[in-house]
Write an enzyme that holds these catalytic residues in place. Structure first.
Site, PDB file in Angstrom:
ATOM      1  N   GLN A  11       0.817  -1.217   0.000  1.00  0.00           N
ATOM      2  CA  GLN A  11       0.000   0.000   0.000  1.00  0.00           C
ATOM      3  C   GLN A  11       0.852   1.268   0.000  1.00  0.00           C
ATOM      4  OE1 GLN A  11      -3.044   0.281   3.094  1.00  0.00           O
ATOM      5  NE2 GLN A  11      -2.792   2.490   3.112  1.00  0.00           N
ATOM      6  N   THR A 144       3.350  -7.012   2.793  1.00  0.00           N
ATOM      7  CA  THR A 144       3.695  -7.017   1.363  1.00  0.00           C
ATOM      8  C   THR A 144       4.975  -6.214   1.193  1.00  0.00           C
ATOM      9  OG1 THR A 144       1.314  -6.804   1.008  1.00  0.00           O
ATOM     10  CG2 THR A 144       2.705  -6.695  -0.936  1.00  0.00           C
ATOM     11  N   THR A 178       0.409   1.198  14.422  1.00  0.00           N
ATOM     12  CA  THR A 178      -0.680   0.525  15.132  1.00  0.00           C
ATOM     13  C   THR A 178      -0.547  -0.989  14.990  1.00  0.00           C
ATOM     14  OG1 THR A 178      -1.931   0.853  13.128  1.00  0.00           O
ATOM     15  CG2 THR A 178      -2.419   2.349  14.943  1.00  0.00           C
ATOM     16  N   ASN A 205       7.029   8.247   9.106  1.00  0.00           N
ATOM     17  CA  ASN A 205       5.807   9.035   8.970  1.00  0.00           C
ATOM     18  C   ASN A 205       5.675  10.083  10.064  1.00  0.00           C
ATOM     19  OD1 ASN A 205       4.946   7.926   6.624  1.00  0.00           O
ATOM     20  ND2 ASN A 205       3.602   6.406   7.552  1.00  0.00           N
ATOM     21  N   ASN A 227       2.840  11.949   1.074  1.00  0.00           N
ATOM     22  CA  ASN A 227       3.366  11.282  -0.122  1.00  0.00           C
ATOM     23  C   ASN A 227       3.830  12.296  -1.158  1.00  0.00           C
ATOM     24  OD1 ASN A 227       2.788   8.916   1.104  1.00  0.00           O
ATOM     25  ND2 ASN A 227       0.977   8.436  -0.094  1.00  0.00           N
ATOM     26  N   GLU A 253      27.334   6.890  -9.783  1.00  0.00           N
ATOM     27  CA  GLU A 253      28.241   7.947  -9.320  1.00  0.00           C
ATOM     28  C   GLU A 253      27.753   8.521  -7.998  1.00  0.00           C
ATOM     29  OE1 GLU A 253      29.735  10.720 -12.669  1.00  0.00           O
ATOM     30  OE2 GLU A 253      28.083   9.541 -13.454  1.00  0.00           O
TER      31      GLU A 253
HETATM   32  N1  LIG Z   1       4.075   7.567   3.922  1.00  0.00           N
HETATM   33  C1  LIG Z   1       3.120   6.642   3.775  1.00  0.00           C
HETATM   34  N2  LIG Z   1       3.059   5.604   4.621  1.00  0.00           N
HETATM   35  C2  LIG Z   1       2.087   4.691   4.467  1.00  0.00           C
HETATM   36  C3  LIG Z   1       1.123   4.787   3.417  1.00  0.00           C
HETATM   37  N3  LIG Z   1       0.273   3.732   3.531  1.00  0.00           N
HETATM   38  C4  LIG Z   1       0.695   3.001   4.585  1.00  0.00           C
HETATM   39  N4  LIG Z   1       1.785   3.573   5.170  1.00  0.00           N
HETATM   40  C5  LIG Z   1       2.571   3.073   6.309  1.00  0.00           C
HETATM   41  O1  LIG Z   1       3.033   1.775   5.924  1.00  0.00           O
HETATM   42  C6  LIG Z   1       2.992   0.897   7.047  1.00  0.00           C
HETATM   43  C7  LIG Z   1       2.101  -0.279   6.714  1.00  0.00           C
HETATM   44  O2  LIG Z   1       2.491  -0.806   5.498  1.00  0.00           O
HETATM   45  P1  LIG Z   1       1.513  -0.972   4.227  1.00  0.00           P
HETATM   46  O3  LIG Z   1       2.307  -0.554   3.029  1.00  0.00           O
HETATM   47  O4  LIG Z   1       0.200  -0.335   4.465  1.00  0.00           O
HETATM   48  O5  LIG Z   1       1.301  -2.538   4.213  1.00  0.00           O
HETATM   49  P2  LIG Z   1       1.467  -3.533   3.002  1.00  0.00           P
HETATM   50  O6  LIG Z   1       2.896  -3.545   2.598  1.00  0.00           O
HETATM   51  O7  LIG Z   1       0.469  -3.198   1.949  1.00  0.00           O
HETATM   52  O8  LIG Z   1       1.164  -4.924   3.666  1.00  0.00           O
HETATM   53  P3  LIG Z   1      -0.232  -5.565   4.119  1.00  0.00           P
HETATM   54  O9  LIG Z   1      -1.228  -4.446   4.186  1.00  0.00           O
HETATM   55  O10 LIG Z   1       0.086  -6.150   5.463  1.00  0.00           O
HETATM   56  O11 LIG Z   1      -0.529  -6.580   3.078  1.00  0.00           O
HETATM   57  C8  LIG Z   1       2.470   1.696   8.207  1.00  0.00           C
HETATM   58  O12 LIG Z   1       3.579   2.144   8.973  1.00  0.00           O
HETATM   59  C9  LIG Z   1       1.749   2.853   7.550  1.00  0.00           C
HETATM   60  O13 LIG Z   1       1.785   3.997   8.380  1.00  0.00           O
HETATM   61  C10 LIG Z   1       1.220   5.903   2.543  1.00  0.00           C
HETATM   62  O14 LIG Z   1       0.443   6.085   1.599  1.00  0.00           O
HETATM   63  N5  LIG Z   1       2.237   6.780   2.763  1.00  0.00           N
END
Ligand SMILES: Nc1nc2c(ncn2[C@@H]2O[C@H](COP(=O)(O)OP(=O)(O)OP(=O)(O)O)[C@@H](O)[C@H]2O)c(=O)[nH]1
Length: 345
Positions: A11, A144, A178, A205, A227, A253
Site C-alpha cells: 500500500q 507485502t 498501530t 511518517n 506522499n 556515481e
Molecule cells: N508515507 C506513507 N506511509 C504509508 C502509506 N500507507 C501506509 N503507510 C505506512 O506503511 C505501514 C504499513 O504498510 P503498508 O504498506 O500499508 O502494508 P502492506 O505492505 O500493503 O502490507 P499488508 O497491508 O500487510 O498486506 C504503516 O507504517 C503505515 O503507516 C502511505 O500512503 N504513505
C-alpha cells in the site's frame, strides 16, 4: 539513454508511487492519458524523460510496476484520473492481503505472485537500451512491503546482479504504528536490504507528519500530503538522471560519493526549503540559507538526533542556480562553526 525501472510494492509503495508519477508527469509535460501537452515539442534535452517513460509511439507510459496483494489501493489507480497512463499488465494484484505477516508476504502469497512479477519486469527491461537500475518503494512495516519485497530483491539480485538497486522506505515510527508486527517485519526486511540494496533512503511518517503540521501549516494532513512531500524528494534525487542540465550524475556515481562502505548505505533524508504557501513568497532562498536548513532537525524526514553522532558522508543535491563557490563557502562555514562534524577516517 540510461533507463530506470520503478517497483512500487504494498500500500505505502503504491500510494507514494502515485504521488511520484503525478509529479513526473507535471515535470515532463505529460498529460494523465500519457500524451504530451500539445504545445510541447521534444528536442534532445526533453528526450531525458525516456529515463522513466517508455515511448510507445502515440504516448508515453511509465517504466514501472505496481504490486499489492490486496486490490483496494490499486483499484483506485485503475479507475482514477491517471488510469490511461499505466499499462494494465503493470498493475499486479493478488486476492487477499498478507495480514501484516512477513512470512505470508515472503512464502505463502509471495511465491504465487513472484513468477508473474518477474515476467513483467523482464518485459519492461526488454524495452530498455541500457538499464541503469531499479528504484523500489515500500514500507518496512507492512507484510507485502517487507515480505514480498525481500523475495523480489533476492530474485533481482540473481537476475540483475550488476544493476543498481535503490530503495525508498517508510520506517515504522513508534508513536504512530498501530500494527504490532511492524518491528518484526522491519528487522527481517532490514537484513535483506543490507545484503542486496545499494542504497536505502529511509523516512518515517512521524517526522513527515510534523513537517506537514509545523512547517507546511497543514492541520488535517493525510497520506496524500506526506506522499507528495516524499515525491518532491524522490524527484530531486532522480532529477540528475532525468534532466540533462549541468552535471549528469548517474545512480552509480551518486553511490560512490554517498556510500562510504557497502553495508553502510542507509542515508537520512533532509529537504529544504519546506515552506507553507503563504510564507513562500516572502522568503529569500540563498544557497547559504538552504544548506543551513538542510542540517536542521525540523527538515529531517526521520526522527533521529544527528548531534548525538557524526556524519560519515553527505551528498547535497542542489536543483536550480547554485554557484559552486557559494556552496563551498557555506560548507566550510558550517564545518568551522562545528554545526556538522564528520568522523575522522
Ligand atoms: N508515507 C506513507 N506511509 C504509508 C502509506 N500507507 C501506509 N503507510 C505506512 O506503511 C505501514 C504499513 O504498510 P503498508 O504498506 O500499508 O502494508 P502492506 O505492505 O500493503 O502490507 P499488508 O497491508 O500487510 O498486506 C504503516 O507504517 C503505515 O503507516 C502511505 O500512503 N504513505
Amino acid at each position: 539513454m540510461k533507463e530506470i525501472i520503478c517497483l512500487h510494492v504494498g500500500q505505502a509503495g503504491c500510494q507514494i508511487g502515485h504521488a511520484c508519477w503525478e509529479l513526473f508527469c507535471l515535470e515532463h509535460s505529460i498529460q494523465p492519458d500519457g500524451s504530451l501537452l500539445s504545445n510541447t515539442c521534444l528536442n534532445e534535452y526533453d528526450q531525458s524523460l525516456l529515463t522513466f517513460f517508455e515511448d510507445i509511439g502515440h504516448k508515453y507510459t511509465p517504466r514501472m510496476l505496481y504490486i499489492d496483494f490486496e486490490t483496494t489501493v490499486l483499484d483506485e489507480v485503475r479507475s482514477g484520473s491517471y488510469r490511461q497512463l499505466f499499462h494494465p499488465d503493470r498493475i499486479i494484484t493478488g486476492k487477499e492481503d498478507a495480514a501484516s505477516n512477513y512470512a505470508r508476504g515472503y512464502f505463502t502469497l509471495g511465491q504465487k505472485l513472484i513468477d508473474h512479477v518477474l515476467e513483467q519486469i523482464r518485459r519492461i527491461t526488454n524495452q530498455c537500451h541500457s538499464l541503469q537500475g531499479f528504484l523500489i518503494f515500500h514500507s518496512f512495516g507492512g507484510s507485502t512491503g517487507s515480505g514480498f519485497t525481500s523475495l523480489l530483491m533476492e530474485h533481482l539480485n540473481i537476475n540483475y546482479s550488476k544493476k543498481t538497486c535503490f530503495e525508498f522506505v517508510i520506517f515504522p515510527s513508534p508513536k504512530l504504528s498501530t500494527i504490532i508486527t511492524e518491528p518484526y517485519n522491519t528487522v527481517l526486511n532490514t537484513h535483506i536490504s543490507l545484503e542486496y540494496a545499494d542504497c536505502v533512503f529511509i523516512v518515517d511518517n512521524e517526522a513527515l507528519w510534523d513537517i506537514c503540521t509545523y512547517s507546511l501549516n497543514i492541520q488535517k494532513g493525510n497520506f496524500v500530503h506526506i506522499n507528495r512531500l516524499l515525491a518532491q524528494v524522490i524527484s530531486n534525487i532522480t532529477a540528475n538522471s532525468r534532466f540533462k542540465e549541468g552535471n549528469i550524475i548517474s545512480l552509480n556515481e551518486f553511490l560512490t560519493n554517498l556510500v562510504p562502505f557497502p553495508r553502510i548505505h542507509f542515508p537520512l533524508v533532509s529537504y529544504a526549503p519546506i515552506q507553507s504557501i503563504d510564507k513562500a513568497y516572502h522568503e529569500q532562498n540563498t544557497t547559504q540559507s538552504l544548506t543551513q536548513e538542510l542540517f536542521h532537525r525540523n527538515n529531517q524526514m526521520i526522527k533521529v538526533e544527528p548531534s548525538n553522532g557524526k556524519y560519515m558522508s553527505v551528498a547535497i543535491i542542489y536543483r536550480g542556480l547554485a554557484v559552486p563557490i557559494n556552496v563551498n563557502r557555506t560548507i566550510n562555514k558550517l564545518k568551522n562553526e562545528r554545526k556538522i562534524s564528520f568522523v575522522d577516517w
